[in-house]
Design an enzyme around this catalytic site. Structure first.
Site, mmCIF file in Angstrom:
data_model
loop_
_atom_site.group_PDB
_atom_site.id
_atom_site.type_symbol
_atom_site.label_atom_id
_atom_site.label_comp_id
_atom_site.label_asym_id
_atom_site.label_seq_id
_atom_site.Cartn_x
_atom_site.Cartn_y
_atom_site.Cartn_z
ATOM 1 C CD GLU A 93 -2.500 1.566 2.542
ATOM 2 O OE1 GLU A 93 -2.561 0.655 3.377
ATOM 3 O OE2 GLU A 93 -3.095 2.645 2.651
ATOM 4 C CG ASP A 114 8.138 8.752 14.232
ATOM 5 O OD1 ASP A 114 9.133 9.474 14.019
ATOM 6 O OD2 ASP A 114 6.973 9.183 14.203
ATOM 7 C CG ASP A 129 8.380 14.187 16.357
ATOM 8 O OD1 ASP A 129 8.907 15.263 16.698
ATOM 9 O OD2 ASP A 129 7.433 14.099 15.559
#
Lengths: 522, 520
Positions: free
Chosen positions: B122, B187, B189
């Site tokens: 996807e 991730d 951040d």
């Protein structure tokens, strides 16, 4: 003509499969099941005949046991905590009183399963055989009943794993060892040299390793880390290049993972075979009935339960109503009012709660629009509007399946979901705040009673977060609770332990508005 | 006309399919080129202006994806389309001339021949009007680049490989579309560090606070390699204030969600939000992963926390430090000392703790407790803070490497995981810079009167295609993007090689364990 031999009907093109097809109608040759061990991995399906009555009764008995487990999870409020607790206790050869007290009598009554040692004749005792057969059959019946949807499958696997774990831990060590040996797990022993080389790392990584100091005495095994996710998750095992070093006493984790994995795989297969059962009009109704029973065990809360008929619930009344909110929602509300902002998971938790108390989508959008005061309409529309509508099931995904969006979160859900990180406010203050911050939050909401605060501290220490929350509720509504008890308008079941934020709100609201609107509790 | 494709001839151009190896649709004229250079410069200035205020998407992280598992919407047209910050023409030029479609294809396909690894993968596109288009998939590298050029998204994300083509999901019965594999992702951040960094806040970063990302990469990379045995780990700059890790080993790609959760939780040490009090609570003895991480982090703590961030400077900051120390008498003494010297730097305050403790100021002091508390403080101020939700679910989408961050214009380039300290986010090229680099290079070549060059600009629309002729530079080679693409390619080469030997092994295993396959 009617008695036409079966094989005639077989499509000529498929004649190659004739033998195979024939087998389906051949007289079965059953493998007589032996139950040498109390525990069962349920790898081999039962093949003997049982009556329909037995079929239903056995399955119901098992279900009762499992529903209780589900309920116990709910009451002890967090599966993870239960798991951790059971785990810790098992090091001390102690079983958690709560779980045991709850499950034991019920298991004894509905699904007794005694060890070989309980009988002089050992495994060949007929009573033990019957018990084990019943256990075995009921498991497979429920497999049929619960393989239909993924949700059921997941919950079934969870409950069965808990049940297995519970029994596994109560098994005596000799039988447990015999059982493990019968499983033929592929474990690689850690050699003497390697063990010495790893030395401290191994002991430091493994809880209890230091205390027991049994590096030499106990066998250690190397397995792929994927097979002991529970140990990895708790950082309770040494890892090196993808291998987990597990001491013999941590077998439980490995075996449970194996049990779960095998059951999951088997359920997938069962679900594929299920459509063929549709033709059997004797079994299907029973199975449907069974899975419905289980359905009510976990979702004790139905979507509309928190709604109070006729209560004025609009965007403008939320501030006023927030006095009835449980601490988690009050904290979200206060933070929202203070910062004019809430992060995603906080918004989600709060939106679903507001939906649960009966706030309409339109009002909810107005509420959030006004609350995010630093945002322009454009920003609000592009960043937040969609989430709120999504939570209400107004947009997103497949229109036929989204229904009315997500149900409001239960305490269990809030306690077990990922807790808040930096800048986040969702979760349960009793669990996710430090005790000092929790106490000052409580004080800021008007809870000053020393006894209550002390009680809360103790509850939180024992990780009984919901008890703490209920304690505060009971204190805040003391007078009204006393009144409804005395005049008998509310039964005991109306005052059960609260395990859902929306129940908290509704009960608090009704108690404070006794006699005002016509109440329709339950 | 190099990259400044004017918007009105856009449809015409992509209607006619820019095939990677096809001849260019347009022929550049010299005058056109000069014009575009001017445009470029203008655009550069314009962009600079726009970069300053861009802090509102801080809450964005994939919030439309991670709610439960119900399929989120296909396209979310927002009622008010906000204009994208990067010029759409520049974006298109970037995709045409610089974006390494073929490499991305090979990376996700794990080989050269198109397979379901890529076909059922996807992609989720954020369009120029901020609408969000999910469940896109492409059969081949050519189709991939063609469609991206057609849609010209402001950025796009990569999701899992499904058991069927995600585009066909509507023809499948409800819930039949299942994710089967995706890289294990992490991730980091910098907004999650707001309580321990003093130099910047929210979306802003500087070299000083980037050190937090550097140390996080070092700690996580080491754990993934040494503990979990993963080898193919790619770190990518997220374009503004963080970094992503893509763990591409086959073993990692196939992990079910509960195993992903296990890893995320294994790596998570700093827990809880602003109200949770002490956020690092660890059992003793320390797990080897934590002792090793401490060894990595201690020098960073000394440099970054104590000096660069000066994290205990103000009295509130010092108070927070004291709250994490165990002994009341010692705390009182420290508080008194620090109150008398308001500007005392953090490094001195940190050494004060041990100095006063040694001086025997407190009779109740437990030296072990103090030592443990100090280690916990080091962890609380430096240990990686991962957004664990991203790692836990296979279906989570993550921004593709090499797309452009719409806010900063910077390209999401790979970071060398072995030497993260060499990476400086502030020198990562932006789209505009890269495009002018091409122009500058071309102009330079032109002035040197190399005849072959006239054709070069367009020939390299297919920047990834095999260079025709012996030496025809592809556009990326003319820019500062080159080292990053080279690194990406060598990463892919390693991955594909491992994949091949894996397949061979698996093939053998299958025959060997034939009977066992019937186990249940």
């Amino acid at each position: 003509m009617i008695r036409q031999p079966i094989h005639r009907r077989i499509d000529p093109k498929r004649r190659a499969n004739l033998d195979h097809k024939k087998q389906q109608f051949a007289t079965p040759t059953y493998k007589q099941q032996e139950y040498p061990n109390r525990l069962n991995f349920y790898d081999v399906p039962p093949t003997a005949e049982i009556t329909l009555e037995q079929f239903e009764q056995w399955a119901i008995d098992r279900l009762k046991g499992m529903m209780l487990i589900a309920k116990t999870i709910l009451v002890t409020n967090s599966r993870i905590i239960v798991l951790a607790e059971i785990e810790t206790c098992s090091y001390r050869n102690k079983t958690p009183e709560e779980t045991e007290a709850h499950i034991n009598p019920l298991l004894q009554k509905n699904l007794p399963l005694f060890a070989n040692t309980s009988s002089a004749a050992g495994a060949s005792d007929q009573k033990l055989k019957d018990e084990r057969q019943k256990d075995h059959y009921s498991h497979f019946i429920l497999r049929l009943a619960f393989s239909a949807t993924e949700d059921l499958q997941r919950r079934f696997v969870r409950a069965e794993t808990m049940l297995f774990k519970f029994r596994f831990q109560k098994d005596d060590s000799r039988e447990r060892r015999a059982f493990i040996e019968s499983l033929n797990l592929d474990w690689q022993a850690v050699g003497e040299d390697e063990r010495l080389e790893l030395g401290d790392s191994l002991l430091n990584a493994t809880p209890g390793g230091r205390r027991l100091d049994r590096l030499d005495e106990e066998p250690w095994y190397k397995v792929d880390w994927e097979r002991v996710p529970e140990l990895v998750e708790r950082r309770a095992v040494y890892l090196k290049k993808g291998k987990a070093y597990v001491p013999a006493r941590e077998q439980l984790s490995v075996i449970l993972a194996e049990f779960t994995a095998r059951l999951e795989r088997a359920l997938k297969l069962t679900s594929r075979a299920l459509p063929r059962l549709d033709e059997d009009d004797r079994l299907t109704p029973i199975l449907n009935h069974l899975s419905k029973n289980f359905g009510s065990a976990e979702s004790v809360y139905s979507e509309d339960e928190g709604v109070i008929e006729g209560a004025p619930i609009t965007a403008a009344s939320i501030d006023h109503l927030s006095q009835h909110f449980p601490l988690c929602m009050r904290s979200l509300h206060t933070t929202l009012r203070k910062n004019g902002h809430l992060k995603h998971f906080g918004r989600l938790q709060y939106t679903l709660f507001l939906k649960g108390i009966g706030l309409s989508l339109e009002d909810c959008l107005i509420f959030w629009r006004q609350a995010f005061r630093g945002y322009t309409d454009d920003e609000f529309n592009s960043k937040l509007r969609y989430n709120v509508r999504h939570a209400y099931g107004d947009v997103g995904g497949d229109a036929n399946r989204r229904g009315r969006g997500y149900p409001p979160y239960s305490c269990q859900r809030i306690l077990n979901d990922t807790g808040p990180g930096t800048g986040q406010t969702h979760g349960c203050p009793y669990r996710h705040f430090s005790v000092d911050n929790l106490i000052s939050l409580l004080q800021s909401t008007g809870v000053h009673d020393k006894d209550v605060l002390r009680g809360v501290r103790e509850d939180v220490e024992k990780t009984r977060y919901h008890i703490a929350c209920n304690r505060v509720f009971e204190w805040a509504n003391k007078a009204d609770i006393k009144r409804v008890k005395e005049d008998g308008t509310w039964s005991q079941s109306d005052l059960d332990t609260i395990v859902h934020p929306n129940t908290y709100f509704k009960r608090s609201y009704l108690l404070k508005n006794l006699g005002n609107p016509p109440k329709d509790e339950k | 006309m190099p990259h400044s494709v004017s918007s009105n001839d856009l449809p015409e151009q992509d209607g006619d399919d820019i095939l990677p190896d096809a001849p260019p649709a347009e022929i550049a004229s010299d005058s056109g080129k000069e014009e575009s250079d001017v445009e470029n410069r203008k655009m550069g200035i314009k962009l600079e202006d726009m970069f300053s205020d861009d802090e509102e998407d801080q809450d964005f992280p994939h919030s439309n994806v991670n709610i439960e598992s119900s399929p989120p919407p296909d396209a979310v047209p927002t009622s008010v389309p906000t204009p994208s910050k990067i010029d759409t023409d520049a974006m298109l030029a970037f995709y045409q001339r610089l974006f390494p479609f073929r490499s991305i294809f090979q990376w996700l396909n794990h080989g050269i021949i198109p397979s379901s690894d890529f076909r059922n993968r996807e992609f989720a596109l954020t369009l120029q009007n901020d609408a969000y288009l999910r469940y896109q998939s492409y059969a081949t590298a050519d189709q991939f680049s063609k469609e991206i050029l057609k849609i010209n998204p402001s950025r796009f994300e990569i999701g899992p490989e499904y058991n069927a083509n995600p585009r066909d999901r509507k023809t499948l019965r409800g819930g039949q579309l299942k994710p089967v594999s995706k890289e294990l992702v992490f991730d980091i951040d910098l907004t999650d560090y707001d309580d321990v960094r003093t130099c910047c806040a929210k979306a802003n970063i500087c070299e000083k606070c980037w050190a937090f990302v550097t140390m996080a990469i070092e700690v996580v990379d080491t754990a993934l390699r040494d503990d979990f045995g993963f080898e193919h780990i790619m770190w990518v700059y997220s374009g503004r204030r963080g970094a992503h890790a893509w763990v591409c080993d086959q073993r990692a790609r196939q992990l079910p969600d509960d195993r992903r959760r296990a890893i995320a939780s294994y790596l998570e040490i700093v827990r809880g939000g602003d109200k949770s009090g002490k956020r690092v609570n660890l059992k003793r003895p320390l797990h080897p992963h934590i002792s090793r991480s401490l060894d990595i982090l201690k020098p960073y703590f000394a440099r970054t926390t104590l000096v660069d961030q000066d994290a205990f400077l103000s009295s509130e900051q010092a108070e927070r430090l004291l709250a994490l120390l165990p002994d009341k008498t010692l705390n009182d003494a420290l508080r008194k000392k620090w109150e008398s010297a308001p500007d005392r730097p953090s490094a001195s305050k940190w050494t004060d703790i041990d100095a006063l403790a040694k001086a025997g100021i407190s009779s109740t002091l437990n030296p072990t407790a103090l030592k443990d508390a100090k280690l916990d403080i080091v962890l609380e101020y430096t240990y990686p803070r991962l957004d664990s939700e991203v790692s836990k679910k296979m279906i989570h989408l993550l921004k593709s490497p090499f797309v452009v961050h719409p806010g900063t214009g910077r390209v999401c380039v790979p970071i060398d995981g072995r030497h993260p300290e060499e990476f400086n986010p502030l020198t990562v090229p932006t789209v505009t810079e890269l495009l002018s680099e091409i122009d500058a290079w071309d102009a330079n070549q032109h002035s040197q009167n190399v005849p072959a060059d006239a054709m070069d600009g367009e020939g390299s629309i297919a920047n990834d295609s095999d260079a025709r002729g012996a030496r025809k530079l592809q556009d990326f080679e003319k820019t500062s993007l080159k080292p990053y693409i080279d690194r990406f390619r060598s990463f892919i080469a390693g991955l594909i090689k491992a994949e091949k030997s894996n397949k061979r092994e698996r093939g053998e295993e299958e025959t060997a364990s034939g009977p066992d396959a019937m186990e249940f």
